[in-house]
Design a protein around this motif. Structure first.
Motif, PDB file in Angstrom:
ATOM      1  N   PHE A 221       1.011  -1.108  -0.013  1.00 41.90           N
ATOM      2  CA  PHE A 221       0.209  -0.205  -0.018  1.00 41.90           C
ATOM      3  C   PHE A 221       1.031   1.243  -0.366  1.00 41.90           C
ATOM      4  O   PHE A 221       2.089   1.619   0.724  1.00 41.90           O
ATOM      5  CB  PHE A 221      -1.255  -0.368   1.439  1.00 41.90           C
TER       6      PHE A 221
ATOM      7  N   SER B 216      -9.156  -0.741   9.013  1.00 38.68           N
ATOM      8  CA  SER B 216      -8.196  -0.847   7.950  1.00 38.68           C
ATOM      9  C   SER B 216      -9.465  -1.066   7.337  1.00 38.68           C
ATOM     10  O   SER B 216     -10.537  -1.382   7.555  1.00 38.68           O
ATOM     11  CB  SER B 216      -7.247  -1.486   7.585  1.00 38.68           C
ATOM     12  N   SER B 217      -8.791  -0.498   5.670  1.00 40.35           N
ATOM     13  CA  SER B 217     -10.129  -1.356   4.398  1.00 40.35           C
ATOM     14  C   SER B 217      -9.839  -2.878   4.409  1.00 40.35           C
ATOM     15  O   SER B 217      -8.937  -3.786   4.254  1.00 40.35           O
ATOM     16  CB  SER B 217      -9.410  -0.504   3.645  1.00 40.35           C
TER      17      SER B 217
ATOM     18  N   ASN C  64      -7.001  -4.108   2.311  1.00 40.68           N
ATOM     19  CA  ASN C  64      -5.156  -3.666   2.270  1.00 40.68           C
ATOM     20  C   ASN C  64      -5.971  -3.226   3.940  1.00 40.68           C
ATOM     21  O   ASN C  64      -6.041  -2.201   4.615  1.00 40.68           O
ATOM     22  CB  ASN C  64      -4.993  -3.037   1.290  1.00 40.68           C
TER      23      ASN C  64
ATOM     24  N   ASP D 108      -4.349   0.307   4.633  1.00 37.12           N
ATOM     25  CA  ASP D 108      -5.751   1.335   4.141  1.00 37.12           C
ATOM     26  C   ASP D 108      -6.316   1.540   4.941  1.00 37.12           C
ATOM     27  O   ASP D 108      -7.421   0.688   5.454  1.00 37.12           O
ATOM     28  CB  ASP D 108      -6.097   1.263   2.870  1.00 37.12           C
TER      29      ASP D 108
ATOM     30  N   ASP E 132     -12.805   8.563   4.100  1.00 40.15           N
ATOM     31  CA  ASP E 132     -11.268   8.385   3.433  1.00 40.15           C
ATOM     32  C   ASP E 132     -10.817   9.397   2.559  1.00 40.15           C
ATOM     33  O   ASP E 132     -11.823   9.690   1.342  1.00 40.15           O
ATOM     34  CB  ASP E 132     -11.236   6.777   3.160  1.00 40.15           C
ATOM     35  N   ASN E 133      -9.972   9.606   2.897  1.00 39.63           N
ATOM     36  CA  ASN E 133      -8.902  10.754   1.144  1.00 39.63           C
ATOM     37  C   ASN E 133      -9.711  12.009   1.334  1.00 39.63           C
ATOM     38  O   ASN E 133     -10.221  11.913  -0.003  1.00 39.63           O
ATOM     39  CB  ASN E 133      -8.920   9.442   0.197  1.00 39.63           C
TER      40      ASN E 133
ATOM     41  N   SER F 150      -5.666   6.214  -4.927  1.00 41.77           N
ATOM     42  CA  SER F 150      -5.600   6.241  -3.228  1.00 41.77           C
ATOM     43  C   SER F 150      -7.237   5.393  -4.121  1.00 41.77           C
ATOM     44  O   SER F 150      -6.932   4.049  -4.323  1.00 41.77           O
ATOM     45  CB  SER F 150      -6.278   6.938  -2.840  1.00 41.77           C
TER      46      SER F 150
ATOM     47  N   LYS G  74      -8.431   1.276  -5.351  1.00 40.41           N
ATOM     48  CA  LYS G  74      -9.130   0.546  -4.324  1.00 40.41           C
ATOM     49  C   LYS G  74     -10.119   0.183  -4.744  1.00 40.41           C
ATOM     50  O   LYS G  74     -10.685  -1.020  -4.143  1.00 40.41           O
ATOM     51  CB  LYS G  74      -9.038   1.478  -3.046  1.00 40.41           C
TER      52      LYS G  74
END
Length: 579
Positions: free
Chosen positions: A35, A81-82, A85, A88, A412-413, A430, A434
């Motif tokens: 990642f 976490s995702s 991953n 992430d 996220d992001n 990103s 994903k």
């Protein structure tokens, strides 16, 4: 050539399988790829990929305020976490049926006047993932407006003034993507919410369990556009597509004006001169029995709809003295399945004499004054702002204040920037990766769908496939169609032997035979004369033999019959040489 073409097809198949194998290995390699955080390529007022599990308490702060002076914002938040991953991370809502509030200061204040003067955009973008199906609740951002007091996450609440509110919201069948601005009236200083029109084509984001990219682009020319997964779902103008309008009307209704007491706004009135006709029967029924109807032949008036079950049997353990007299259970009468049992009554038909309750007809109202409306006056709060983009309230913080009946919503992001290009680059490093991994790792995605998904993201795969398919075909056309004159004599002879195909040599031999036949069909002049002489001699000999035979027949007739019977000589038949 057939052998070669088969070998070409086998080679093509091996190449296709090889490409598919490479794609699968590439997919697996992408799934196992380490990642990497997205790289910011340009200016950003705020950008958080949630790189650390310590984001809550450092970048983001929880609110300790209360909502409406009663319930607190006690909903829990976590950095988790995702699913695709473990490295992430994202910000996750952990509780349902609770109020949540968390916020973070921007790195640089968003000043829309400066953006307008520089002819730049304002873009807010973030990822949202509903790990459980969304039932009811919001998942939007509130971009907190600048105020006289310094912003503190500890005091952030539902009453905190925001400049822009943007993001998805759903409850039951009602779903929307909010885009609301708080706009300050330049004359009276009042702040009023302005709502954009409804977005469309985005409802699947609440139920598919995947990460989705939500983007708002505001341009210095007052236009706006909303994207979901980089697909446009709404667009318009701050000047024309907000409700209520940014610019107030020049005139308004006079609040002190009242409708006069003698104002008659009825356009039609009952005719006061009309009277009910003498033959008008208000008591006549609307429907009557059809006197011409007759009972159907298959109607069973004496049959009951419910009858004892003829197949029921009294249980052996039934004791009449103890249990009473046994009765079979009741069932629907099988003879009445068509509803043709019981007393028959004629059907109802509309009554031709029915007129209903009498009412006088309507006529034009001679005293009609028209539709009343209060008079217009100049709007004391009127102003005209041709550049509402430049007038938006400056932004000093990013907040999430929400109530939800669904937990495990991941943010996220989050990025605030002055360029959609910067936001797109951020998403390509990103969300795009994903989203691809989520689709490839989905249990419902087989190898074929994985291949199609990967090929859609990497068009070069289609180029390789096209080459693998077309190359053998091109070779076949060049060698077997365009190059047929280069076939060896042995190959042609072998094929001719199997299929009786005419070869060039066959054509040559056939031409020689035809030449010989033509020579045989055209004899020399001497041979023709000789044949004519021979035919003449044969005719003379034949005439002499005929004369001789006639003489012999005469002699035989003159001889005695007895001698002729005993010594009958064989008769020679005249023969003539055929021409």
């Amino acid at each position: 050539l057939q052998h070669y073409f088969i070998q070409s097809n086998l080679s093509m198949l091996r190449m296709l399988l090889g490409i598919l194998g490479v794609v699968i290995l590439t997919i697996q390699a992408q799934e196992n790829e380490p990642f990497k955080l997205p790289t910011l390529n340009g200016n950003a007022f705020f950008a958080d990929p949630f790189a650390s599990s310590e984001s809550i308490g450092s970048t983001w702060g929880l609110s300790s305020a209360s909502k409406d002076g009663s319930s607190k914002f006690d909903g829990q938040w976590a950095i988790e976490s995702s699913s695709v991953n473990p490295s992430d991370l994202g910000l996750v809502v952990k509780d349902k049926a609770k109020h949540h509030a968390i916020s973070a200061k921007v790195n640089k204040k968003v000043d829309f006047a400066e953006l307008h003067d520089a002819q730049k955009q304002f873009v807010v973008q973030y990822e949202i993932k509903y790990q459980d199906n969304m039932e009811c609740g919001g998942s939007y951002l509130k971009l907190v407006a600048e105020s006289d007091e310094a912003f503190s996450p500890d005091t952030f609440n539902d009453k905190s003034l925001y400049s822009i509110m943007f993001g998805p919201d759903k409850c039951g069948l009602d779903s929307k993507i909010h885009f609301i601005i708080n706009y300050k009236n330049a004359v009276n200083g009042k702040v009023e919410e302005k709502h954009a029109k409804t977005s469309s084509n985005f409802k699947e984001i609440f139920t598919d369990g995947k990460s989705h990219l939500i983007t708002l682009v505001l341009d210095y020319d007052n236009s706006f556009e909303i994207f979901v997964d980089q697909n446009s779902v709404n667009s318009g103008s701050l000047l024309n597509d907000m409700s209520p309008a940014i610019n107030p009307p020049a005139e308004i209704d006079d609040p002190s004006d009242e409708k006069p007491s003698d104002w008659d706004d009825k356009e039609k009135i009952p005719d006061p001169m009309a009277t009910k006709p003498d033959d008008w029967d208000e008591d006549a029924p609307k429907f009557i029995e059809d006197t011409e109807a007759t009972m159907p032949e298959d109607w069973l008036e004496n049959e009951e709809d419910i009858v004892p079950d003829p197949e029921a049997v009294k249980p052996e353990e039934w004791d009449d003295e103890m249990d009473g007299e046994w009765e079979a259970p009741m069932v629907e009468n099988p003879k009445c399945e068509a509803g043709n049992c019981g007393p028959w009554t004629p059907p109802q038909i509309p009554n031709p004499e029915y007129k209903g309750k009498w009412a006088p007809p309507l006529i034009d109202n001679p005293n009609y004054s028209g539709i009343w409306a209060p008079r217009k006056i100049e709007n004391p709060d009127f102003f005209e702002d041709p550049t509402p983009f430049a007038s938006l309230l400056p932004i000093t913080a990013v907040g999430i204040e929400m109530w939800t009946m669904t937990k495990d919503i991941m943010f996220d992001n989050i990025i605030l920037t002055d360029s959609k290009t910067v936001a797109d680059d951020w998403a390509s490093e990103s969300w795009s990766k994903k989203a691809l991994l989520e689709k490839l790792s989905s249990p419902s995605e087989g190898y074929v769908n994985q291949f199609l998904t990967f090929a859609g993201e990497n068009p070069v795969v289609w180029v390789l496939l096209a080459g693998a398919v077309l190359l053998p075909v091109i070779i076949y056309i060049l060698c077997c169609r365009g190059g047929s004159t280069g076939e060896s004599a042995a190959d042609l002879a072998a094929e001719a032997k199997k299929t009786d195909k005419v070869t060039p040599d066959d054509d040559k031999v056939e031409e020689e035979k035809e030449g010989e036949n033509e020579e045989e069909d055209m004899p020399d002049l001497e041979d023709v004369n000789k044949e004519a002489e021979d035919e003449a001699e044969e005719e003379e000999e034949g005439e002499e033999e005929e004369v001789k035979e006639d003489e012999e027949e005469k002699e035989e007739e003159e001889a005695p019959k007895e001698e002729k019977v005993e010594e009958q000589a064989p008769v020679k038949r005249r023969t003539r040489k055929a021409d």
